[in-house]
Design a protein around this motif. Sequence first.
Motif, PDB file in Angstrom:
ATOM      1  N   VAL A  24       0.824  -1.212   0.000  1.00  0.00           N
ATOM      2  CA  VAL A  24       0.000   0.000   0.000  1.00  0.00           C
ATOM      3  C   VAL A  24       0.860   1.264   0.000  1.00  0.00           C
ATOM      4  O   VAL A  24       0.558   2.239  -0.673  1.00  0.00           O
ATOM      5  N   TYR A  25       1.942   1.247   0.786  1.00  0.00           N
ATOM      6  CA  TYR A  25       2.847   2.392   0.919  1.00  0.00           C
ATOM      7  C   TYR A  25       4.263   1.968   0.519  1.00  0.00           C
ATOM      8  O   TYR A  25       5.124   1.759   1.374  1.00  0.00           O
ATOM      9  N   PRO A  26       4.547   1.844  -0.763  1.00  0.00           N
ATOM     10  CA  PRO A  26       5.859   1.346  -1.178  1.00  0.00           C
ATOM     11  C   PRO A  26       7.026   2.230  -0.753  1.00  0.00           C
ATOM     12  O   PRO A  26       8.152   1.757  -0.654  1.00  0.00           O
ATOM     13  N   ASP A  27       6.771   3.488  -0.476  1.00  0.00           N
ATOM     14  CA  ASP A  27       7.839   4.394  -0.066  1.00  0.00           C
ATOM     15  C   ASP A  27       8.144   4.333   1.429  1.00  0.00           C
ATOM     16  O   ASP A  27       9.041   5.020   1.913  1.00  0.00           O
ATOM     17  N   ALA A  28       7.436   3.502   2.184  1.00  0.00           N
ATOM     18  CA  ALA A  28       7.594   3.456   3.644  1.00  0.00           C
ATOM     19  C   ALA A  28       8.636   2.453   4.106  1.00  0.00           C
ATOM     20  O   ALA A  28       8.816   2.254   5.301  1.00  0.00           O
ATOM     21  N   GLY A  29       9.354   1.844   3.187  1.00  0.00           N
ATOM     22  CA  GLY A  29      10.269   0.758   3.519  1.00  0.00           C
ATOM     23  C   GLY A  29      11.275   1.064   4.601  1.00  0.00           C
ATOM     24  O   GLY A  29      11.508   0.245   5.492  1.00  0.00           O
ATOM     25  N   ASP A  30      11.900   2.236   4.568  1.00  0.00           N
ATOM     26  CA  ASP A  30      12.913   2.568   5.563  1.00  0.00           C
ATOM     27  C   ASP A  30      12.317   2.844   6.937  1.00  0.00           C
ATOM     28  O   ASP A  30      13.012   2.728   7.941  1.00  0.00           O
ATOM     29  N   GLY A  31      11.047   3.208   6.992  1.00  0.00           N
ATOM     30  CA  GLY A  31      10.430   3.587   8.249  1.00  0.00           C
ATOM     31  C   GLY A  31       9.671   2.484   8.953  1.00  0.00           C
ATOM     32  O   GLY A  31       9.169   2.677  10.054  1.00  0.00           O
ATOM     33  N   VAL A  32       9.556   1.334   8.309  1.00  0.00           N
ATOM     34  CA  VAL A  32       8.821   0.207   8.889  1.00  0.00           C
ATOM     35  C   VAL A  32       9.721  -1.025   8.818  1.00  0.00           C
ATOM     36  O   VAL A  32      10.103  -1.452   7.733  1.00  0.00           O
ATOM     37  N   VAL A  33      10.057  -1.565   9.986  1.00  0.00           N
ATOM     38  CA  VAL A  33      10.894  -2.765  10.025  1.00  0.00           C
ATOM     39  C   VAL A  33      10.162  -3.852  10.799  1.00  0.00           C
ATOM     40  O   VAL A  33       9.293  -3.568  11.618  1.00  0.00           O
ATOM     41  N   ALA A  34      10.540  -5.090  10.504  1.00  0.00           N
ATOM     42  CA  ALA A  34       9.854  -6.231  11.102  1.00  0.00           C
ATOM     43  C   ALA A  34      10.858  -7.179  11.741  1.00  0.00           C
ATOM     44  O   ALA A  34      11.957  -7.378  11.227  1.00  0.00           O
ATOM     45  N   LEU A  35      10.432  -7.751  12.861  1.00  0.00           N
ATOM     46  CA  LEU A  35      11.229  -8.761  13.545  1.00  0.00           C
ATOM     47  C   LEU A  35      10.328  -9.953  13.834  1.00  0.00           C
ATOM     48  O   LEU A  35       9.429  -9.883  14.665  1.00  0.00           O
ATOM     49  N   ASP A  36      10.569 -11.031  13.095  1.00  0.00           N
ATOM     50  CA  ASP A  36       9.845 -12.273  13.327  1.00  0.00           C
ATOM     51  C   ASP A  36      10.529 -13.035  14.453  1.00  0.00           C
ATOM     52  O   ASP A  36      11.746 -13.225  14.424  1.00  0.00           O
ATOM     53  N   VAL A  37       9.750 -13.456  15.417  1.00  0.00           N
ATOM     54  CA  VAL A  37      10.287 -14.201  16.555  1.00  0.00           C
ATOM     55  C   VAL A  37       9.971 -15.678  16.363  1.00  0.00           C
ATOM     56  O   VAL A  37       8.818 -16.089  16.468  1.00  0.00           O
ATOM     57  N   PRO A  38      11.015 -16.482  16.078  1.00  0.00           N
ATOM     58  CA  PRO A  38      10.774 -17.915  15.887  1.00  0.00           C
ATOM     59  C   PRO A  38      10.496 -18.608  17.217  1.00  0.00           C
ATOM     60  O   PRO A  38      10.885 -18.118  18.281  1.00  0.00           O
ATOM     61  N   PRO A  39       9.838 -19.761  17.148  1.00  0.00           N
ATOM     62  CA  PRO A  39       9.576 -20.509  18.376  1.00  0.00           C
ATOM     63  C   PRO A  39      10.894 -20.886  19.065  1.00  0.00           C
ATOM     64  O   PRO A  39      11.883 -21.180  18.415  1.00  0.00           O
ATOM     65  N   LEU A  98      -1.607   0.071   8.933  1.00  0.00           N
ATOM     66  CA  LEU A  98      -1.811   1.008   7.825  1.00  0.00           C
ATOM     67  C   LEU A  98      -2.077   2.417   8.339  1.00  0.00           C
ATOM     68  O   LEU A  98      -1.558   3.400   7.796  1.00  0.00           O
ATOM     69  N   ARG A  99      -2.865   2.520   9.390  1.00  0.00           N
ATOM     70  CA  ARG A  99      -3.150   3.836   9.953  1.00  0.00           C
ATOM     71  C   ARG A  99      -1.877   4.464  10.508  1.00  0.00           C
ATOM     72  O   ARG A  99      -1.638   5.658  10.332  1.00  0.00           O
TER      73      ARG A  99
END
Length: 148
Positions: A24-39, A98-99
């Motif tokens: 939805v917001y392709p320009d937001a890449g640098d401002g949104v990061v993700a950390l998946d926590v494995p079991p 998204l909000r």
Amino acid sequence: MNTGILIIAHAPLASALRACVLHVYPDAGDGVVALDVPPSENPEITRAAAIALLSRFDTPQALVLTDVFGATPCNVAQKVVDGHMSKLVAGVNLPMLLRTVNYRNEALDVLVTRALAGGTQSIMQVAVTAPQNQHRKTHDQHQHDHSQ
């Protein structure tokens, strides 16, 4: 100045939410990061990874979103935001995210309010017939007949 957004959630939810946001917001890449926590990952490894991700932001403040209050991702996030210019919200969902991305230029406290509103206002029962939320005439007539 945009607030950095870190999503910490059970794998693979954090990355999946980030991917949806970038759709939805392709320009937001640098401002949104993700950390998946494995079991079964050591919480200290998760904590170190979260701190490293937060250091990528060009701003000292961040909004950290996590999936389940009381679970490992949230517990780690609590330690990460403690003493920093960051806020933590549990119960992340896509409308909330998204909000927050849309309004990430607002003050952190305002952004938290928008996140909570976006998350809760998006939860609703949806009618299976169109037009939504309108009664059928036979139902209205039936109600009228019983009210006399």
